[in-house]
Design an enzyme around this catalytic site. Structure first.
Site, PDB file in Angstrom:
ATOM      1  CD  GLN A 130      -0.536 -20.020 -15.732  1.00  0.00           C
ATOM      2  OE1 GLN A 130       0.251 -19.692 -16.624  1.00  0.00           O
ATOM      3  NE2 GLN A 130      -0.206 -20.893 -14.811  1.00  0.00           N
ATOM      4  CB  SER A 133       1.962 -15.431  -9.796  1.00  0.00           C
ATOM      5  OG  SER A 133       2.510 -16.556 -10.420  1.00  0.00           O
ATOM      6  CD  GLU A 248       3.732 -22.764 -16.588  1.00  0.00           C
ATOM      7  OE1 GLU A 248       3.274 -23.167 -15.499  1.00  0.00           O
ATOM      8  OE2 GLU A 248       4.088 -21.599 -16.772  1.00  0.00           O
ATOM      9  CD  GLU A 382      16.792 -20.232  -7.074  1.00  0.00           C
ATOM     10  OE1 GLU A 382      15.751 -20.047  -7.743  1.00  0.00           O
ATOM     11  OE2 GLU A 382      17.815 -19.542  -7.235  1.00  0.00           O
TER      12      GLU A 382
HETATM   13  C1  LIG Z   1       8.401 -13.869 -17.618  1.00  0.00           C
HETATM   14  C2  LIG Z   1       7.400 -14.293 -16.588  1.00  0.00           C
HETATM   15  C3  LIG Z   1       6.100 -14.588 -16.946  1.00  0.00           C
HETATM   16  C4  LIG Z   1       5.177 -14.995 -15.971  1.00  0.00           C
HETATM   17  N1  LIG Z   1       3.876 -15.222 -16.357  1.00  0.00           N
HETATM   18  C5  LIG Z   1       2.967 -15.579 -15.423  1.00  0.00           C
HETATM   19  C6  LIG Z   1       1.597 -15.752 -15.781  1.00  0.00           C
HETATM   20  O1  LIG Z   1       1.210 -15.593 -16.943  1.00  0.00           O
HETATM   21  N2  LIG Z   1       0.709 -16.076 -14.830  1.00  0.00           N
HETATM   22  C7  LIG Z   1       1.083 -16.257 -13.524  1.00  0.00           C
HETATM   23  O2  LIG Z   1       0.230 -16.583 -12.713  1.00  0.00           O
HETATM   24  N3  LIG Z   1       2.372 -16.060 -13.141  1.00  0.00           N
HETATM   25  C8  LIG Z   1       3.316 -15.731 -14.064  1.00  0.00           C
HETATM   26  N4  LIG Z   1       4.620 -15.519 -13.694  1.00  0.00           N
HETATM   27  C9  LIG Z   1       4.967 -15.615 -12.283  1.00  0.00           C
HETATM   28  C10 LIG Z   1       5.800 -16.829 -11.948  1.00  0.00           C
HETATM   29  O3  LIG Z   1       5.014 -18.002 -11.974  1.00  0.00           O
HETATM   30  C11 LIG Z   1       6.381 -16.580 -10.553  1.00  0.00           C
HETATM   31  O4  LIG Z   1       7.221 -15.445 -10.643  1.00  0.00           O
HETATM   32  C12 LIG Z   1       7.173 -17.758 -10.063  1.00  0.00           C
HETATM   33  O5  LIG Z   1       6.312 -18.825  -9.764  1.00  0.00           O
HETATM   34  C13 LIG Z   1       7.989 -17.393  -8.807  1.00  0.00           C
HETATM   35  O6  LIG Z   1       7.179 -16.826  -7.849  1.00  0.00           O
HETATM   36  P1  LIG Z   1       7.551 -15.437  -7.141  1.00  0.00           P
HETATM   37  O7  LIG Z   1       7.868 -14.436  -8.204  1.00  0.00           O
HETATM   38  O8  LIG Z   1       6.459 -15.113  -6.187  1.00  0.00           O
HETATM   39  O9  LIG Z   1       8.885 -15.730  -6.344  1.00  0.00           O
HETATM   40  P2  LIG Z   1       9.007 -16.487  -4.973  1.00  0.00           P
HETATM   41  O10 LIG Z   1       8.252 -17.745  -5.008  1.00  0.00           O
HETATM   42  O11 LIG Z   1       8.703 -15.528  -3.859  1.00  0.00           O
HETATM   43  O12 LIG Z   1      10.556 -16.820  -4.960  1.00  0.00           O
HETATM   44  C14 LIG Z   1      11.553 -15.855  -4.566  1.00  0.00           C
HETATM   45  C15 LIG Z   1      12.895 -16.573  -4.536  1.00  0.00           C
HETATM   46  O13 LIG Z   1      12.860 -17.616  -3.536  1.00  0.00           O
HETATM   47  C16 LIG Z   1      13.171 -18.883  -4.140  1.00  0.00           C
HETATM   48  N5  LIG Z   1      12.336 -19.927  -3.546  1.00  0.00           N
HETATM   49  C17 LIG Z   1      10.989 -19.913  -3.355  1.00  0.00           C
HETATM   50  N6  LIG Z   1      10.573 -21.068  -2.780  1.00  0.00           N
HETATM   51  C18 LIG Z   1      11.676 -21.843  -2.650  1.00  0.00           C
HETATM   52  C19 LIG Z   1      11.897 -23.150  -2.134  1.00  0.00           C
HETATM   53  N7  LIG Z   1      10.880 -23.888  -1.665  1.00  0.00           N
HETATM   54  N8  LIG Z   1      13.168 -23.628  -2.128  1.00  0.00           N
HETATM   55  C20 LIG Z   1      14.219 -22.878  -2.609  1.00  0.00           C
HETATM   56  N9  LIG Z   1      14.060 -21.619  -3.084  1.00  0.00           N
HETATM   57  C21 LIG Z   1      12.810 -21.111  -3.120  1.00  0.00           C
HETATM   58  C22 LIG Z   1      12.835 -18.712  -5.607  1.00  0.00           C
HETATM   59  O14 LIG Z   1      13.562 -19.627  -6.411  1.00  0.00           O
HETATM   60  C23 LIG Z   1      13.225 -17.267  -5.861  1.00  0.00           C
HETATM   61  O15 LIG Z   1      14.612 -17.160  -6.083  1.00  0.00           O
HETATM   62  C24 LIG Z   1       5.564 -15.121 -14.627  1.00  0.00           C
HETATM   63  C25 LIG Z   1       6.886 -14.819 -14.255  1.00  0.00           C
HETATM   64  C26 LIG Z   1       7.796 -14.407 -15.208  1.00  0.00           C
HETATM   65  C27 LIG Z   1       9.197 -14.069 -14.779  1.00  0.00           C
END
Ligand SMILES: Cc1cc2nc3c(=O)[nH]c(=O)nc-3n(C[C@H](O)[C@H](O)[C@H](O)COP(=O)(O)OP(=O)(O)OC[C@H]3O[C@@H](n4cnc5c(N)ncnc54)[C@H](O)[C@@H]3O)c2cc1C
Length: 414
Positions: A130, A133, A248, A382
């Site tokens: 998928q 991100s 999901e 969050e």
């Molecule tokens: C084990 C694992 C597997 C994954 N597998 C996939 C995959 O197969 N395909 C894929 O596309 N993605 C995948 N991901 C990515 C995952 O979907 C993202 O990491 C997740 O959506 C968070 O996005 P980010 O890492 O950009 O963090 P960000 O969105 O940048 O968040 C950073 C911090 O800010 C906080 N935050 C963000 N927005 C808000 C808000 N509106 N209010 C309060 N707090 C907020 C978050 O909670 C976090 O603490 C995976 C992640 C992990 C850890």
């Protein structure tokens, strides 16, 4: 809440147990000792395991027969999940394909795409990932920047994805792209099926703190995707992505299974380690085990409640967000208690792959290292709290000032 199987479900569970016993010799088992040293061998073994299960009718249980499934119920699918866990069979290698990509192809793909992809996906002849991100868009997924530009019968894709689970072993992926930056961010997206072996696709594994590499960075440099591989209409990508995200939620929040190591494993470890601890550490360890047991049991019973709703034909709603949040917290408490019981052994003993078995220190350490990821994948804690606040408690929504502005005029990615 109904903890018991209906007579039909009990009969189905018995049949599943028989099938798993019959095919036990052909399946990978978590207790079988060391994982294959060669990741390629391990991948092949996991593909074989899924194929055996698919041929036994235990994969795609709730999928329609026309798509290669068993036309069963979601409750039956959950029963298979529970019995696989009970038989110590690891997650299916194509769990993302089955849980998310396949249902998206079913809902938005053409008959040709159904024919081409679905049966192969169920048998792990093709593994899927998928690709949503990006470095600057995770929680705010609609802010993504990977572009797809129409060129004749093809689209040309450029950009980067990240955290893509299984991309390093995948044959296909569902790829969310921006095709119209002049429209508001949710309106200019389009979804495709991408061939992960196409020229211009580069996959770079990321190393996790537990030592393994489950997810990846994926780069797209002038990758050509035929228009026939579009899922849904141009500009409709957000609607298609919502199908993936709903599935999901069902996959993550619907099964009533434990996240991480089970309370039974913790109880076994406590029985073994507690008597040897000095009195003052014993008290703290007992408290940690007690807290973890309460949280894990509450999580399990909440899972059963979701399962009951599914069994009665419903789909989990926002309560799945609460379920995932509570499940993550419980899994952390269980892992923390395990590490507390192990004491120094948690640091010095049993490196990953040492074959220390289900309750060995290596397994607790790996689980501990994996847990921060569970609190992020599929919606961070969050973001789940925001969903609960808005949709369950009816609190005012977050300000989303860029929602109606053209993406390229929004001035920021949020
Ligand atoms: C084990 C694992 C597997 C994954 N597998 C996939 C995959 O197969 N395909 C894929 O596309 N993605 C995948 N991901 C990515 C995952 O979907 C993202 O990491 C997740 O959506 C968070 O996005 P980010 O890492 O950009 O963090 P960000 O969105 O940048 O968040 C950073 C911090 O800010 C906080 N935050 C963000 N927005 C808000 C808000 N509106 N209010 C309060 N707090 C907020 C978050 O909670 C976090 O603490 C995976 C992640 C992990 C850890």
């Amino acid at each position: 809440m109904d903890f018991d199987d209906t007579p039909d479900e009990a009969a189905y569970r018995a049949r599943v147990r028989d099938l798993l016993a019959e095919h036990a010799a052909d399946l990978v088992h978590l207790d079988a000792g060391e994982e294959a040293a060669d990741p390629r061998e391990q991948e092949q073994a996991l593909r074989r395991t899924q194929r055996v299960l698919a041929d036994a009718g235990l994969v795609g249980v709730a999928w329609a027969a026309e798509h290669g499934g068993q036309a069963g119920s979601l409750a039956q699918q959950a029963i298979v999940g529970q019995e696989l866990a009970r038989a110590r069979v690891p997650s299916l290698i194509n769990h993302i394909g089955i849980g998310m990509c396949g249902p998206t192809v079913i809902a938005h793909g053409t008959p040709e795409q159904h024919e081409k992809y679905l049966a192969r996906l169920l048998r792990a002849e093709d593994v899927w990932c998928q690709l949503f991100s990006e470095p600057a868009s995770g929680s705010d997924l609609a802010a993504l920047r990977t572009t797809a530009v129409r060129d004749g019968e093809d689209w040309v894709v450029n950009g980067q994805k990240v955290w893509t689970t299984l991309a390093h072993v995948s044959d296909f992926g569902i790829l969310l792209t921006r095709t119209d930056p002049d429209r508001p961010k949710h309106g200019g997206l389009t979804m495709f099926v991408v061939d992960m072996h196409a020229p211009g696709v580069t996959v770079r594994p990321l190393r996790q703190m537990g030592g393994q590499s489950d997810f990846n960075e994926v780069f797209f440099d002038d990758v050509r995707i035929p228009d026939s591989e579009r899922l849904g209409e141009p500009g409709e990508g957000w609607r298609v992505a919502l199908t993936t995200l709903l599935n999901e939620r069902v996959a993550v929040g619907g099964g009533g299974n434990d996240l991480g190591l089970s309370i039974e494993s913790l109880a076994r470890l406590a029985g073994e380690k507690l008597p040897g601890l000095p009195a003052e550490r014993q008290v703290l360890a007992r408290q940690a085990v007690g807290r973890a047991a309460v949280a894990a049991l509450a999580n399990r019973y909440t899972g059963y409640r979701r399962l009951t709703a599914i069994s009665q034909g419903g789909l989990p709603g926002p309560e799945a967000s609460a379920g995932k949040l509570a499940g993550t917290a419980a899994a952390k408490l269980v892992a923390d208690a395990g590490v507390r019981l192990l004491g120094d052994d948690a640091v010095f003993a049993a490196a990953p792959g040492d074959g220390s078995g289900e309750d060995g220190a290596g397994r607790w350490q790996r689980n501990q290292a994996w847990l921060p990821g569970i609190a992020i994948a599929g919606g961070t804690d969050e973001v789940l709290r925001n969903i609960i606040g808005e949709r369950v408690l009816g609190l005012p929504p977050e300000p989303r000032e860029d929602k109606h502005r053209p993406f390229n005029a929004s001035g920021s990615t949020r």
